[in-house]
Design an enzyme around this catalytic site. Structure first.
Site, PDB file in Angstrom:
ATOM      1  N   GLY A  92      14.578  -2.494  -3.471  1.00 44.92           N
ATOM      2  CA  GLY A  92      15.010  -2.372  -4.859  1.00 44.92           C
ATOM      3  C   GLY A  92      15.190  -3.780  -5.400  1.00 44.92           C
ATOM      4  N   SER A  96      11.879  -4.581   2.237  1.00 41.81           N
ATOM      5  CA  SER A  96      11.835  -5.256   0.936  1.00 41.81           C
ATOM      6  C   SER A  96      13.151  -6.013   0.648  1.00 41.81           C
ATOM      7  CB  SER A  96      11.490  -4.222  -0.126  1.00 41.81           C
ATOM      8  OG  SER A  96      11.065  -4.829  -1.306  1.00 41.81           O
ATOM      9  N   ALA A  97      13.950  -5.601  -0.318  1.00 40.84           N
ATOM     10  CA  ALA A  97      15.218  -6.284  -0.595  1.00 40.84           C
ATOM     11  C   ALA A  97      16.125  -6.280   0.637  1.00 40.84           C
ATOM     12  CB  ALA A  97      15.930  -5.633  -1.780  1.00 40.84           C
ATOM     13  N   HIS A 118       6.417  -8.237   0.394  1.00 41.30           N
ATOM     14  CA  HIS A 118       5.323  -7.880  -0.529  1.00 41.30           C
ATOM     15  C   HIS A 118       4.478  -9.125  -0.834  1.00 41.30           C
ATOM     16  CE1 HIS A 118       7.133  -3.934  -1.454  1.00 41.30           C
ATOM     17  NE2 HIS A 118       8.287  -4.561  -1.624  1.00 41.30           N
ATOM     18  N   GLU A 134       2.317  -6.501   2.890  1.00 44.75           N
ATOM     19  CA  GLU A 134       2.651  -5.075   3.036  1.00 44.75           C
ATOM     20  C   GLU A 134       1.914  -4.489   4.235  1.00 44.75           C
ATOM     21  OE1 GLU A 134       1.683  -3.411  -0.796  1.00 44.75           O
ATOM     22  OE2 GLU A 134       3.530  -4.209  -1.698  1.00 44.75           O
TER      23      GLU A 134
END
Lengths: 236, 236
Positions: free
Chosen positions: B91, B123-124, B160, B195
């Site tokens: 997020g 991710s985050a 990413h 990714e």
């Protein structure tokens, strides 16, 4: 005197020279300026203040404007107050904002521009014209004392606005998703300014210029396309 | 006990379901966990903590793991210390880091993971495993008290990670340009994780997994491609 500002999405269009597409506009905007003050703090790609200032000098020499970097002055506040015109170039917005705060010139710069000194911003130099820098695309390479910026317009900007690539297999967030996330916590309108668009602020009027539409994002509203020549001063 | 961590570039591959590509790995990683603690603070696209937790529950039910959101507990610190396993989802990294600081659990989370509680970040949730969050791709939608993060590995991440599109006419900075700007002011190495790639941390060993290479950026050095199965613990 009242505000007289150009806020451009980008300094450079694909295939064009630095500031080239804006030169006709700038020769009018800065027509009463022999010399303008350049703020090179955003340092794109890490270039030095001197290197960046030389690049701007070369571009503005074509319309007979001399350029002096703010870093060449001992007293930054005095340099801003005495400037005939001011240009803040692009690069990293976190770095730019940090330097404006560290040198205690964020407020002085805002006041000078509100008093009517002609101002040009491109990219990061445009981002700071909004209420906050929270819709920048840049990496947080430095921790600034605040995200609040010049507040010359009653909304935020997203320069280099990029439409979603529907063919992409990349799973990172689209620009629109990121701005929606901003609106989960903030109610400031955001104008996504595509490359080739700019805003002209004259007093209380804020006009979209260039051939493209801009994308307007407001909290809890569907994004809307804004036509060129629209006055955006209704936003708040 | 020693560190036992999976740090994934993304939760989801194009065309796949949420966490799907990681499930075989996760069924081993969390094999001793009946229930794991989910930290939903990054709220992708502004989803609620509950909605996000339901999404994770559905995905991990396929490998018979129950999920409880940290927001369901009264005492967050105790929830972390008592967890059998912890997952922080993706997020917005600014939001995630802000919430970890506001709830005074950044240090407690780091200590729990260093003590050996199996951890998964995507991710985050991966970004925060590095020394700082300064190489995130996210928008600064909220002003966190600090950019410092968990420091579970001796470098920063760029999840990413996206290679430059040489055909693009967009003039915004490439990912590589942004990371170079970071290195104009910081000497922390940065691993660009594409990714489909993830890191496995077992004690002091940090192994690149997945079929792709990762891109390593170090201050004043040419970026290098790192092969899968490389141990990255030499970085500092």
């Amino acid at each position: 005197m009242s505000k007289n500002i150009i806020i451009a999405s980008t300094s450079t269009l694909h295939g064009g020279d630095y500031l080239e597409y804006l030169l006709p506009e700038l020769s009018v905007h800065f027509e009463h300026c022999k010399t303008i003050l350049f703020i090179p703090f955003a340092r794109p790609g890490g270039v030095s203040h001197d290197e960046y200032t030389v690049k701007v000098s070369s571009a503005l020499a074509k319309i007979n404007i001399e350029v002096k970097g703010i870093h060449e002055y001992e007293n930054f506040s005095k340099a801003i107050k005495n400037a005939e015109g001011i240009f803040t170039g692009g690069g990293n917005t976190f770095l730019l904002v940090n330097q404006l705060y560290e040198n205690n010139i964020m407020t002085i710069l805002a006041e000078a521009i509100k008093d009517g000194i002609p101002y040009l911003g491109t990219s990061a130099g445009s981002n700071i014209c909004g209420l906050t820098m929270q819709t920048t695309n840049d990496m947080p390479i430095i921790y600034p004392p605040s995200f609040e910026t010049l507040g010359l317009i009653p909304f935020n900007l997203n320069p280099h606005y990029l439409d979603s690539d529907t063919q992409s297999k990349h799973m990172g967030e689209t620009r629109e998703t990121r701005i929606n996330e901003f609106h989960s916590f903030n109610n400031i309108p955001v104008v996504g300014l595509r490359e080739g668009s700019w805003l002209v602020v004259k007093g209380d009027t804020i006009t979209l210029k260039g051939h493209l539409t801009a994308r307007l994002f407001r909290q809890n509203q569907t994004p809307a396309e804004i036509e060129s020549e629209t006055d955006l001063s209704f936003l708040k």
